[in-house]
Design a protein around this motif. Structure first.
Motif, PDB file in Angstrom:
ATOM      1  N   UNK A   1      19.867 -57.958  88.105  1.00 42.38           N
ATOM      2  CA  UNK A   1      19.416 -56.627  87.697  1.00 42.38           C
ATOM      3  C   UNK A   1      19.976 -55.543  88.608  1.00 42.38           C
ATOM      4  N   UNK A   2      20.023 -55.819  89.912  1.00 38.97           N
ATOM      5  CA  UNK A   2      20.583 -54.855  90.859  1.00 38.97           C
ATOM      6  C   UNK A   2      22.054 -54.588  90.547  1.00 38.97           C
ATOM      7  N   UNK A   3      22.806 -55.625  90.253  1.00 40.38           N
ATOM      8  CA  UNK A   3      24.219 -55.454  89.891  1.00 40.38           C
ATOM      9  C   UNK A   3      24.331 -54.606  88.629  1.00 40.38           C
ATOM     10  N   UNK A   4      23.444 -54.847  87.666  1.00 43.63           N
ATOM     11  CA  UNK A   4      23.440 -54.026  86.442  1.00 43.63           C
ATOM     12  C   UNK A   4      23.141 -52.568  86.739  1.00 43.63           C
ATOM     13  N   UNK A   5      22.196 -52.320  87.641  1.00 43.40           N
ATOM     14  CA  UNK A   5      21.873 -50.938  88.023  1.00 43.40           C
ATOM     15  C   UNK A   5      23.075 -50.268  88.686  1.00 43.40           C
ATOM     16  N   UNK A   6      23.765 -50.994  89.543  1.00 40.11           N
ATOM     17  CA  UNK A   6      24.964 -50.451  90.195  1.00 40.11           C
ATOM     18  C   UNK A   6      26.024 -50.142  89.138  1.00 40.11           C
ATOM     19  N   UNK A   7      26.202 -51.080  88.228  1.00 40.57           N
ATOM     20  CA  UNK A   7      27.213 -50.920  87.171  1.00 40.57           C
ATOM     21  C   UNK A   7      26.958 -49.657  86.336  1.00 40.57           C
ATOM     22  N   UNK A   8      25.698 -49.429  85.996  1.00 38.72           N
ATOM     23  CA  UNK A   8      25.358 -48.315  85.121  1.00 38.72           C
ATOM     24  C   UNK A   8      24.970 -47.053  85.885  1.00 38.72           C
ATOM     25  N   UNK A   9      25.046 -47.097  87.224  1.00 39.49           N
ATOM     26  CA  UNK A   9      24.754 -45.905  88.027  1.00 39.49           C
ATOM     27  C   UNK A   9      23.283 -45.552  88.056  1.00 39.49           C
ATOM     28  N   UNK A  10      22.421 -46.530  87.922  1.00 40.46           N
ATOM     29  CA  UNK A  10      20.972 -46.314  87.965  1.00 40.46           C
ATOM     30  C   UNK A  10      20.516 -46.654  89.381  1.00 40.46           C
ATOM     31  N   UNK A  11      20.016 -45.675  90.082  1.00 41.91           N
ATOM     32  CA  UNK A  11      19.610 -45.886  91.464  1.00 41.91           C
ATOM     33  C   UNK A  11      18.099 -45.953  91.531  1.00 41.91           C
ATOM     34  N   UNK A  12      17.623 -46.976  92.229  1.00 38.61           N
ATOM     35  CA  UNK A  12      16.170 -47.176  92.322  1.00 38.61           C
ATOM     36  C   UNK A  12      15.622 -46.560  93.573  1.00 38.61           C
TER      37      UNK A  12
END
Length: 121
Positions: A110-121
């Motif tokens: 999920x973290x890799x997906x967030x990085x890929x899509x530019x979603x920062x938590x």
């Protein structure tokens, strides 16, 4: 004369070797990630033995993670990412997080997906 390896055993051996290289880890660490013994990973690495279905599912999850990481990181730099502390993983490295947490593979994916899509938590 030695035993002949089946096509599926050769496939498992290739998959294990790709994962070892991608994550930049030794068989012992991959074994911890897969929740199997080091000797099991070494047997699979040689194309010996068949894997349980649940372990094949985990293997598939790691391969999916590998493909996602290769999409966003330079191929050469993706192994180093797994060994850096990540704030989103409570300052654990992705490798350590996957080893120590039952849902670690999903969380790192999920973290890799967030990085890929530019979603920062």
């Amino acid at each position: 004369m030695g035993r002949r390896r089946s096509a599926s055993q050769k496939d498992i051996a290739n998959r294990i070797n790709k994962l070892l290289k991608h994550f930049g880890v030794k068989p012992k660490i991959l074994a911890l990630m897969l929740r199997v013994s080091e000797s099991t990973v070494k047997r699979w690495q040689k194309g010996i033995g068949a894997s349980r279905t649940d372990r094949l599912l985990t293997l598939h999850k790691l391969e999916k993670m590998m493909r996602s990481a290769q999409d966003i990181f330079k191929k050469e730099s993706s192994p180093s990412w797994y060994h850096r502390e990540e704030p989103d993983l409570n300052m654990a490295t992705p490798i350590d997080y996957m080893i120590k947490n039952n849902n670690g593979i999903e969380k790192v994916t999920n973290l890799i997906g967030c990085i890929k899509w530019g979603i920062y938590t």
